[in-house]
Design an enzyme around this catalytic site. Sequence first.
Site, PDB file in Angstrom:
ATOM      1  N   ALA A 167       6.988  -5.989  -4.880  1.00 13.88           N
ATOM      2  CA  ALA A 167       7.861  -5.602  -5.989  1.00 13.88           C
ATOM      3  C   ALA A 167       7.902  -4.094  -6.203  1.00 13.88           C
ATOM      4  O   ALA A 167       8.473  -3.616  -7.173  1.00 13.88           O
ATOM      5  CB  ALA A 167       7.403  -6.298  -7.270  1.00 13.88           C
ATOM      6  N   GLY A 168       7.263  -3.337  -5.297  1.00 15.54           N
ATOM      7  CA  GLY A 168       7.295  -1.878  -5.420  1.00 15.54           C
ATOM      8  C   GLY A 168       6.229  -1.329  -6.349  1.00 15.54           C
ATOM      9  O   GLY A 168       6.270  -0.159  -6.711  1.00 15.54           O
ATOM     10  N   SER A 209      -0.053  -3.924  -2.125  1.00 13.23           N
ATOM     11  CA  SER A 209      -0.770  -3.862  -0.845  1.00 13.23           C
ATOM     12  C   SER A 209      -1.714  -2.663  -0.809  1.00 13.23           C
ATOM     13  O   SER A 209      -2.868  -2.782  -0.394  1.00 13.23           O
ATOM     14  CB  SER A 209       0.208  -3.840   0.339  1.00 13.23           C
ATOM     15  OG  SER A 209       0.819  -2.578   0.448  1.00 13.23           O
ATOM     16  N   ASP A 219       1.486   5.536  -1.707  1.00 14.16           N
ATOM     17  CA  ASP A 219       0.966   4.379  -2.444  1.00 14.16           C
ATOM     18  C   ASP A 219      -0.563   4.422  -2.507  1.00 14.16           C
ATOM     19  O   ASP A 219      -1.158   4.318  -3.577  1.00 14.16           O
ATOM     20  CB  ASP A 219       1.404   3.060  -1.774  1.00 14.16           C
ATOM     21  CG  ASP A 219       2.851   2.719  -2.074  1.00 14.16           C
ATOM     22  OD1 ASP A 219       3.566   3.583  -2.613  1.00 14.16           O
ATOM     23  OD2 ASP A 219       3.282   1.594  -1.764  1.00 14.16           O
TER      24      ASP A 219
HETATM   25  O1  PMV Z   1       6.028  -0.346  -0.896  1.00 16.05           O
HETATM   26  P1  PMV Z   1       6.738   0.221  -2.060  1.00 16.05           P
HETATM   27  O2  PMV Z   1       7.907  -0.567  -2.483  1.00 16.05           O
HETATM   28  O3  PMV Z   1       5.804   0.532  -3.161  1.00 16.05           O
HETATM   29  O4  PMV Z   1       7.399   1.608  -1.588  1.00 16.05           O
HETATM   30  C1  PMV Z   1       6.657   2.732  -1.273  1.00 16.05           C
HETATM   31  C2  PMV Z   1       7.476   3.960  -1.300  1.00 16.05           C
HETATM   32  C3  PMV Z   1       8.318   4.260  -0.066  1.00 16.05           C
HETATM   33  O5  PMV Z   1       8.675   5.626  -0.193  1.00 16.05           O
HETATM   34  C4  PMV Z   1       9.587   3.426  -0.040  1.00 16.05           C
HETATM   35  C5  PMV Z   1       7.542   4.043   1.231  1.00 16.05           C
HETATM   36  C6  PMV Z   1       6.436   5.046   1.470  1.00 16.05           C
HETATM   37  O6  PMV Z   1       5.511   4.710   2.215  1.00 16.05           O
HETATM   38  O7  PMV Z   1       6.489   6.158   0.938  1.00 16.05           O
END
Ligand code: PMV
Length: 320
Positions: free
Chosen positions: A106-107, A111, A154
């Site tokens: 969901a962003g 993970s 992340d």
């Molecule tokens: O995995 P998410 O949805 O939290 O996206 C991470 C952010 C991105 O910029 C899309 C990917 C990254 O590794 O920076």
Amino acid sequence: MTASSRAPGKIILSGEHFVVLGAPAVAMAVNLYSKIEVRPSQSGQIEVTADIPLHLVSKADKRPPASEKQELLEPLRLAAKATLDHIESRDRSLHLDASCQIPIGAGLGSSASTTVATISAVAKSRGAKLDRRGIFKLAFIPENYLHGKPSGIDQATCIYGGIIQFRKPSSIKALNVKRPPSILVCDSGVHRSTKALVGSVVKRSQKQIGRFQRHIDEITTISNAVIKALRSEDDLELGLLMNRNHELLRQIGVSTPGLDGLVAEARKAGALGAKLTGAGGGGCIIALVDDDKIRSNVARKLRKKGGTLYNVSLDPKGVE
Ligand code: PMV
């Protein structure tokens, strides 16, 4: 030896996707947590079990739950193995149990949060000390498996906590703010693969070099201005920057009509700014709400549109 660690989830205030292409981004750790408990295993091998809210994984995905779950557990096994290799522990007897409050795909960094907590707990269980830089480096192993091309933002946010400005490959600057932004998170309930979305943006950026360079320049300006607005507690400016950032994400094709609808509804209900957060294609939006009345009004309207609301606040500590 038994050990446990927990790590926060995260939201991205500016710069997702463009951060993979080299622009700076700003992210904030939030008080949704994953927790990892580690004990010796019966089999003498690495075992992973998890209390993962699978109903939150994907509406569209038709694969059987067992293989889906296995896929979600593999990064944790990889994180545990990478940590044991790194600290040169030959004892592989390790049972890892994960629980996660963060919705999957969901962003919100589910993970990265679980892998960072895994690395920390596994090192602790062997009496080894790993500093934040060490955890950051190791987390690329499971993140590469899951994402293909992770920028590192992340895991950096889940490790350091607070608000950070991040730039590839490893520039992490902590930002101390007196008053963190008041943010509402709304999950559209449509979950998706970050790997596919990042892959498609990278591909497009290689074909449309000039256009993407202009976007990267603008996002660089936006992320620097976001830092300034946070420091000066200028919510009006921060809201405008979030709106512009959403527009750029829309232009590169990672928003959806559903996300655009939630963003528009949040603004109409009084949010100072709103944008998708994370990879897009579904997942969550964030809305900046500067007082309690507006916060509850925005929440009510977004719920009416089918969103699930998360009342988040800043996590100041990161993994612990
Ligand atoms: O995995 P998410 O949805 O939290 O996206 C991470 C952010 C991105 O910029 C899309 C990917 C990254 O590794 O920076």
